[in-house]
Enzyme design. Structure first.
Site, PDB file in Angstrom:
ATOM      1  N   CYS A  15     -33.740  -8.466 -44.507  1.00 34.75           N
ATOM      2  CA  CYS A  15     -34.193  -9.277 -45.378  1.00 34.75           C
ATOM      3  C   CYS A  15     -35.100 -10.508 -44.516  1.00 34.75           C
ATOM      4  O   CYS A  15     -35.867 -10.480 -43.604  1.00 34.75           O
ATOM      5  CB  CYS A  15     -33.479  -9.942 -46.513  1.00 34.75           C
ATOM      6  N   HIS A  47     -31.972  -4.808 -48.799  1.00 35.79           N
ATOM      7  CA  HIS A  47     -30.460  -5.281 -48.397  1.00 35.79           C
ATOM      8  C   HIS A  47     -29.766  -3.922 -48.509  1.00 35.79           C
ATOM      9  O   HIS A  47     -29.278  -3.485 -49.380  1.00 35.79           O
ATOM     10  CB  HIS A  47     -29.905  -6.271 -49.544  1.00 35.79           C
ATOM     11  N   GLU A  55     -26.868  -3.588 -47.517  1.00 35.77           N
ATOM     12  CA  GLU A  55     -25.397  -3.959 -47.982  1.00 35.77           C
ATOM     13  C   GLU A  55     -25.179  -4.004 -49.786  1.00 35.77           C
ATOM     14  O   GLU A  55     -24.241  -3.901 -50.510  1.00 35.77           O
ATOM     15  CB  GLU A  55     -24.656  -5.151 -47.680  1.00 35.77           C
TER      16      GLU A  55
END
Length: 223
Positions: free
Chosen positions: A93, A201, A203
């Site tokens: 990001c 992202h 994650e």
């Protein structure tokens, strides 16, 4: 300091040792958890001397470009040396945007020029589309260049939160694209391939994100 999160499924075998840079901006807990699920032994560090022994370095980031670069100042030389040695450096990001040379964000905020890491020449530009900004949500990935980190994710969906996107000087730096009123780079990499980043992202991107993190850990192990 390595950590595990209680109740989280961690890979049985550690494939590679990864450093997550703690420069004051970024969701370190969720990034660490994702990397550990992907088979990494993770150390969160604010000491650039720790980079040398790592199989890979992750530069996460949430927030403004100027603040990110100011906070990352003490790590600039160590990150540049790590990248120059051909070691894997993964920006997420804001961390991906920091890999470029500049950003319109600082100028837009009236803060003048801010110098990025310039490991992938280019700038970050603000969306100019007839859609809600920031762009938040799930978007499809279209892989445009072979790279180990995107193996198996063409056509899959990832989670984005951003108002600016990377515009590399070299079109070949674009590894995958997505679309939000206009096509934009979702994954970029330098020519050598060892410095790369995702605008989204991983994650927070479910199985697609976990696949990318596993690809990264495998790449670190192979290096």
């Amino acid at each position: 300091m390595s950590h595990n999160v209680p109740g989280e499924t961690i890979a049985e075998e550690t494939i590679a040792d990864v450093v997550v840079v703690d420069y004051g901006l970024g969701n370190l807990r969720s990034v660490t958890r994702g990397l550990e699920r992907a088979g990494a032994g993770v150390e969160i560090t604010d000491d650039p001397d720790d980079f040398a022994a790592a199989d890979g370095v992750v530069l996460p980031g949430v927030g403004a470009f100027r603040e990110g670069m100011e906070n990352a100042g003490p790590y600039r030389e160590a990150l540049a040396n790590y990248a120059a040695a051909g070691r894997p450096l993964f920006g997420i990001c804001l961390g991906m945007q920091m890999l470029l040379g500049s950003s319109e964000e600082a100028k837009h905020a009236g803060e003048g020029d801010v110098e990025g890491l310039n490991l992938i020449p280019g700038t970050n530009v603000r969306f100019d589309v007839d859609r809600k900004i920031p762009h938040m949500g799930w978007n499809e990935l279209a892989v445009t260049r072979d790279h180990p980190v995107v193996a198996g994710v063409d056509g899959e969906y990832a989670y984005f939160v951003h108002s600016y996107y990377a515009l590399p000087d070299d079109d070949d730096a674009v590894v995958a694209e997505s679309d939000y009123g206009a096509s934009f780079p979702a994954v970029i990499a330098n020519e050598r391939g060892n410095v790369f980043g995702t605008q989204f992202h991983p994650e927070k991107s479910g199985e697609t994100g976990l696949r990318i993190l596993r690809n990264f850990v495998d790449y670190c192990a192979d290096g």
